[in-house]
Design a protein around this motif. Structure first.
Motif, mmCIF file in Angstrom:
data_model
loop_
_atom_site.group_PDB
_atom_site.id
_atom_site.type_symbol
_atom_site.label_atom_id
_atom_site.label_comp_id
_atom_site.label_asym_id
_atom_site.label_seq_id
_atom_site.Cartn_x
_atom_site.Cartn_y
_atom_site.Cartn_z
ATOM 1 N N GLU A 79 -0.146 25.840 12.056
ATOM 2 C CA GLU A 79 0.775 24.803 12.506
ATOM 3 C C GLU A 79 0.201 24.030 13.690
ATOM 4 N N GLN A 80 -0.444 24.740 14.616
ATOM 5 C CA GLN A 80 -1.063 24.076 15.766
ATOM 6 C C GLN A 80 -2.207 23.171 15.327
ATOM 7 N N ALA A 81 -3.000 23.640 14.382
ATOM 8 C CA ALA A 81 -4.119 22.840 13.884
ATOM 9 C C ALA A 81 -3.618 21.567 13.223
ATOM 10 N N ALA A 82 -2.579 21.684 12.385
ATOM 11 C CA ALA A 82 -2.031 20.512 11.689
ATOM 12 C C ALA A 82 -1.460 19.515 12.688
ATOM 13 N N GLN A 83 -0.778 20.005 13.725
ATOM 14 C CA GLN A 83 -0.189 19.112 14.709
ATOM 15 C C GLN A 83 -1.257 18.390 15.516
ATOM 16 N N ALA A 84 -2.351 19.096 15.847
ATOM 17 C CA ALA A 84 -3.445 18.459 16.596
ATOM 18 C C ALA A 84 -4.049 17.311 15.800
ATOM 19 N N ILE A 85 -4.168 17.477 14.497
ATOM 20 C CA ILE A 85 -4.703 16.414 13.652
ATOM 21 C C ILE A 85 -3.723 15.246 13.589
ATOM 22 N N LYS A 86 -2.437 15.543 13.490
ATOM 23 C CA LYS A 86 -1.420 14.481 13.459
ATOM 24 C C LYS A 86 -1.380 13.698 14.766
ATOM 25 N N GLN A 92 4.678 9.948 7.964
ATOM 26 C CA GLN A 92 5.721 10.953 8.041
ATOM 27 C C GLN A 92 6.018 11.568 6.677
ATOM 28 N N ASP A 93 5.895 10.751 5.609
ATOM 29 C CA ASP A 93 6.221 11.265 4.280
ATOM 30 C C ASP A 93 5.040 11.958 3.602
ATOM 31 N N ALA A 94 3.902 12.078 4.308
ATOM 32 C CA ALA A 94 2.757 12.786 3.736
ATOM 33 C C ALA A 94 3.100 14.261 3.578
ATOM 34 N N VAL A 95 2.709 14.850 2.462
ATOM 35 C CA VAL A 95 3.032 16.249 2.155
ATOM 36 C C VAL A 95 1.788 17.103 2.313
ATOM 37 N N GLN A 96 1.874 18.118 3.173
ATOM 38 C CA GLN A 96 0.737 19.011 3.351
ATOM 39 C C GLN A 96 0.523 19.803 2.064
ATOM 40 N N SER A 97 -0.649 19.674 1.488
ATOM 41 C CA SER A 97 -0.912 20.266 0.175
ATOM 42 C C SER A 97 -1.823 21.484 0.231
ATOM 43 N N ASP A 98 -2.562 21.630 1.316
ATOM 44 C CA ASP A 98 -3.510 22.749 1.371
ATOM 45 C C ASP A 98 -3.880 23.018 2.817
ATOM 46 N N ALA A 99 -4.104 24.280 3.140
ATOM 47 C CA ALA A 99 -4.585 24.665 4.467
ATOM 48 C C ALA A 99 -5.335 25.976 4.326
ATOM 49 N N ASN A 100 -6.608 25.962 4.670
ATOM 50 C CA ASN A 100 -7.379 27.203 4.576
ATOM 51 C C ASN A 100 -8.187 27.421 5.837
ATOM 52 N N TYR A 101 -8.349 28.676 6.168
ATOM 53 C CA TYR A 101 -9.054 29.090 7.375
ATOM 54 C C TYR A 101 -10.435 29.582 6.964
ATOM 55 N N ASN A 102 -11.456 29.214 7.742
ATOM 56 C CA ASN A 102 -12.826 29.561 7.368
ATOM 57 C C ASN A 102 -13.615 29.993 8.603
ATOM 58 N N GLU A 103 -14.407 31.049 8.456
ATOM 59 C CA GLU A 103 -15.337 31.474 9.494
ATOM 60 C C GLU A 103 -16.748 31.397 8.933
ATOM 61 N N TYR A 104 -17.657 30.938 9.769
ATOM 62 C CA TYR A 104 -19.042 30.755 9.321
ATOM 63 C C TYR A 104 -20.007 31.196 10.409
ATOM 64 N N LYS A 105 -20.955 32.044 10.027
ATOM 65 C CA LYS A 105 -21.965 32.494 10.971
ATOM 66 C C LYS A 105 -23.253 31.729 10.721
ATOM 67 N N ASP A 106 -23.693 30.982 11.713
ATOM 68 C CA ASP A 106 -24.921 30.188 11.628
ATOM 69 C C ASP A 106 -26.109 31.102 11.883
ATOM 70 N N SER A 126 -5.168 19.575 4.149
ATOM 71 C CA SER A 126 -5.058 18.381 3.300
ATOM 72 C C SER A 126 -3.603 17.960 3.179
ATOM 73 N N TRP A 127 -3.414 16.648 3.022
ATOM 74 C CA TRP A 127 -2.099 16.073 2.785
ATOM 75 C C TRP A 127 -2.159 15.152 1.564
ATOM 76 N N GLN A 128 -1.043 15.063 0.850
ATOM 77 C CA GLN A 128 -0.918 14.090 -0.229
ATOM 78 C C GLN A 128 -0.104 12.905 0.278
ATOM 79 N N LEU A 129 -0.590 11.704 -0.028
ATOM 80 C CA LEU A 129 0.155 10.486 0.326
ATOM 81 C C LEU A 129 1.039 10.090 -0.840
ATOM 82 N N LYS A 130 2.243 9.652 -0.530
ATOM 83 C CA LYS A 130 3.214 9.348 -1.575
ATOM 84 C C LYS A 130 3.627 7.876 -1.552
ATOM 85 N N ASP A 131 3.920 7.355 -2.716
ATOM 86 C CA ASP A 131 4.530 6.036 -2.870
ATOM 87 C C ASP A 131 5.736 6.256 -3.772
ATOM 88 N N GLY A 132 6.867 6.545 -3.137
ATOM 89 C CA GLY A 132 8.023 6.974 -3.910
ATOM 90 C C GLY A 132 7.757 8.361 -4.459
#
Length: 786
Positions: free
Chosen positions: A320-327, A334-348, A361-367
């Protein structure tokens, strides 16, 4: 070892290496049949399809017949693919080319391929390439055909395939020249013959030929523009005068680089780079700018000072914090629908640092209809947004066709404000790239978006890996894409002392060679008016240019230009020490291959030169000291390089956390080799001491070689071997000794193995030379002592 047991061992080794080889007829050689007559034969069996639906001077049927007559194609190679395409050599020289692909199938799998290209207008062979799957083929070493002999084979091939060109060629001594002796026999000599105009080579036209160490032609390619007209001008500047002028014009660039395979602790190297320079040989003016548009940067940063503090790690953002920071950072409806959220760790692996991120990810809607999507990634530890992209379906996008399009300057202003807000602690180190007017026009009209590129520059030193790009919609002014690639490295606010610009230029001019050649300049006109090349190509690609409105004229120009000398590694110039360093490891290197002066006439000269070329043995004051006793560190380095085709092993930062031996730290020159040897079970950790400067006896070297061959488990059953060594009682590792002697990797002295005798550098080099040959003939057996 008696004859029975030796035969059993040799049979075992041969069995694991047995493989089918491609028929020799599949390769072109110097005995190529002459070109066919115009009425070449009928289409052979195996063609892809009868008939010739394409209108070309040379039909598909004739093209295949020509291909089979130019090069030998075995009967079990079937025609799989035929393609007619346009080949462009210069914008005004377009040729129609038939490309025919023949394959060999064994049980449904490709085991070889031959590709032949035929000029669809003249019937000329324009290219040929043979590929074969021979994973376990035993190489021939020493080479049956060296580079000089390969050159003769190539010239013979050219004379038969392109007799009209054979007297217009000059052999390119540098192209394809391997500065290192080949480490094994599977060598391909890459040869180039440049087009000769008078006594000057035109380097952009050439014929390439690849010849293997068996003398077989594997590749042939013509790159030639017969439409060019050369003006027989002479240079007004001598080579010396051109060199002096280039030296005065050269402007080296400071930059920071952290080599990927650098040993810990990984620290950025401050280096100087120098782009090649091309000088008009008649006027003495720059013919081509040494700095392309991508190297032009604004002189002022985004801000005079940092606009905020560097974010601290350890935030561990929730979804929720990550999504709000992006917003908060980007205009997500406002009518965009959050469609996906995944957490990832990567070791370089290169840095050993583990990073974490949220990808949302969010989906944009037109009606009730889907109108597009938004994707963003945010660093969970710091809260820094790494990327953002917004896509809206064109049919549902806001109708902005009638609206005034924004200018590039307006787009840049928006991008700069976004970056300043998102990366405030770097604002005084970020500079905008300056695009050309043509590039701006292409972005506006062609891509319908402006791309603003921003790089990090610290006190005049570029950090090439740190960059930001923002794409702004040219109609709406919205942010379409935003990418950030900024390392966490803190560079010195003030550049440390460096060598002078003159010293940097002098060093780089030793890296380059200066050559006199021709280059092609193409001018473009539309309705009689000259236009820039970029604009002409843009109009051509978009279809805006039609009919005979456009006119192209290609002319040649005589130039002096800098070209890199042949090198077997990529290098950078250390701006503080003036030393050359490898861009892969950061290790100090030289532009000239090391050469030992004390091996001439030595019985192991060839073997010692091989080890010196791959830096397995060090040269001090021009001497390799062949009769000096080899050390344990040197022996392990030789073995690991031999097993790795001459390349140092890659040691990631995560692998460098702890050394396996107390006396071989990460700063040791032998560290990566010793660590790799442990990982491959070539050596045991034992009491934790390696003793890299310790001496090596013959029995120890025999065990190392047998382990590297994968036969140590077999060697432990020494009852299988009936050895006849006179000093057998002194040999503890009898199986290992029997194997290396049986495979002729090590030899006896008057029937004695002499297990305790220390090994010289020359003897070690000879043993590993033989190891390379035998190892290539033996497929890795499941007898490895893992």
């Amino acid at each position: 070892m008696n004859k029975g047991n030796r035969h059993w061992l040799v049979t075992l080794c041969a069995a694991v290496a047995l493989t089918a080889a491609m028929p020799g007829a599949a390769f072109a050689d110097s005995a190529v049949p002459p070109g066919p007559s115009a009425g070449a034969g009928d289409l052979p069996a195996g063609s892809v399809k009868e008939g010739n639906p394409v209108d070309a001077s040379v039909s598909k049927t004739k093209a295949e017949a020509l291909a089979r007559s130019y090069v030998s194609i075995p009967d079990d190679y079937k025609l799989q693919n035929v393609n007619l395409y346009n080949s462009m050599n210069g914008i005004d020289n377009i040729r129609n080319i038939w490309r025919l692909s023949f394959v060999k199938l064994v049980n449904g799998k490709q085991k070889g391929g031959i590709e032949v290209s035929i000029d669809a207008d003249s019937g000329q062979l324009t290219s040929y390439q043979a590929r074969v799957e021979e994973p376990n083929a035993k190489p021939s070493y020493p080479l049956k055909v060296n580079r000089d002999a390969a050159r003769t084979v190539a010239l013979s091939f050219i004379a038969k395939q392109s007799p009209g060109y054979k007297d217009q060629l000059r052999f390119d001594e540098d192209y394809g020249k391997d500065l290192k002796p080949p480490l094994n026999g599977q060598v391909v000599h890459s040869l180039r013959f440049d087009r000769l105009v008078g006594d000057i080579a035109y380097m952009d036209n050439y014929i390439d030929v690849d010849v293997d160490s068996e003398g077989r032609v594997l590749r042939y390619e013509i790159n030639w523009n017969d439409k060019l007209v050369f003006t027989q001008t002479k240079p007004s500047l001598s080579l010396e005068e051109a060199a002096a002028k280039i030296q005065a014009l050269a402007k080296p660039v400071l930059f920071y680089m952290t080599p990927y395979q650098m040993k810990a602790p990984r620290q950025p190297i401050l280096g100087y780079s120098l782009a090649p320079i091309t000088l008009d040989a008649v006027t003495g003016e720059l013919a081509v700018s040494p700095n392309s548009a991508s190297d032009q940067w604004e002189t002022s940063p985004l801000a005079d000072k940092p606009l905020g503090s560097k974010p601290q790690t350890g935030k561990a953002l929730t979804r929720e914090q990550a999504a709000q920071a992006i917003k908060d950072a980007f205009p997500i409806p406002q009518d965009a629908v959050q469609s996906d959220a995944n957490y990832n760790e990567y070791k370089d692996d290169s840095s050993g640092v583990t990073s974490s991120s949220w990808n949302i990810s969010w989906q944009l809607k037109d009606g009730n209809k889907e109108a597009g999507s938004i994707h963003a990634s945010i660093d969970s530890d710091t809260g820094v947004i790494r990327s953002y992209s917004s896509y809206r379906f064109q049919e549902n996008a806001a109708d902005a066709s009638a609206a005034k399009r924004i200018t590039y300057e307006e787009a840049k202003t928006k991008a700069v404000e976004l970056v300043k807000k998102q990366l405030p602690w770097l604002a005084n180190q970020l500079f905008v790239r300056q695009p050309s007017e043509i590039e701006i026009e292409r972005q506006n009209n062609g891509n319908n978006q402006y791309s603003i590129a921003i790089n990090r520059i610290v006190d005049g030193a570029r950090i090439d890996n740190d960059s930001i790009q923002v794409n702004i919609d040219a109609q709406t002014g919205d942010v379409r894409e935003y990418w950030v690639n900024v390392s966490g490295v803190d560079y010195p606010a003030q550049t440390p002392p460096v060598i002078s610009v003159k010293q940097a230029v002098d060093a780089w001019l030793n890296f380059y060679k200066l050559e006199l050649t021709y280059v092609t300049e193409t001018s473009f006109q539309i309705n009689g008016e000259p236009v820039p090349a970029e604009k002409y190509k843009l109009m051509l690609a978009s279809g805006e240019l039609q009919g005979d409105a456009g006119d192209v004229d290609s002319k040649t120009k005589l130039v002096y230009r800098l070209v890199p000398k042949p090198m077997d590694e990529s290098v950078l110039l250390d701006a503080q020490t003036r030393q050359w360093r490898s861009t892969e490891t950061g290790d100090v290197t030289t532009l000239v291959k090391p050469k030992a002066m004390d091996v001439e006439g030595h019985w192991a000269q060839r073997e010692l030169e091989l080890m010196v070329a791959y830096k397995a043995l060090d040269v001090a004051d021009g001497k390799v000291r062949p009769n000096q006793i080899v050390t344990r560190g040197e022996l392990i380095k030789m073995l690991v390089l031999a097993m790795n085709s001459g390349r140092p092993p890659i040691m990631y930062a995560s692998d460098q956390a702890a050394a396996d031996f107390a006396d071989v730290s990460s700063s040791s020159a032998y560290y990566v080799y010793v660590q790799d040897a442990v990982q491959q079970n070539l050596i045991d950790i034992g009491d934790g001491s390696f003793n890299p400067e310790g001496k090596v006896n013959r029995e120890e070297m025999a065990e190392l070689i047998v382990r590297a061959l994968g036969y140590n488990s077999l060697a432990e059953h020494d009852e299988l071997f009936n050895t006849s060594f006179k000093d057998l009682k002194k040999v503890k590792q009898r199986g290992q000794a029997a194997i290396v002697v049986g495979l002729h990797i090590m030899s006896l002295t008057d029937g004695n193995f002499l297990p305790e005798r220390q090994v010289t550098r020359a003897e070690a080099s000879a043993a590993f030379f033989r190891f390379l040959t035998e190892r290539a003939a033996l497929k890795e057996a499941p007898l490895r002592n893992d």
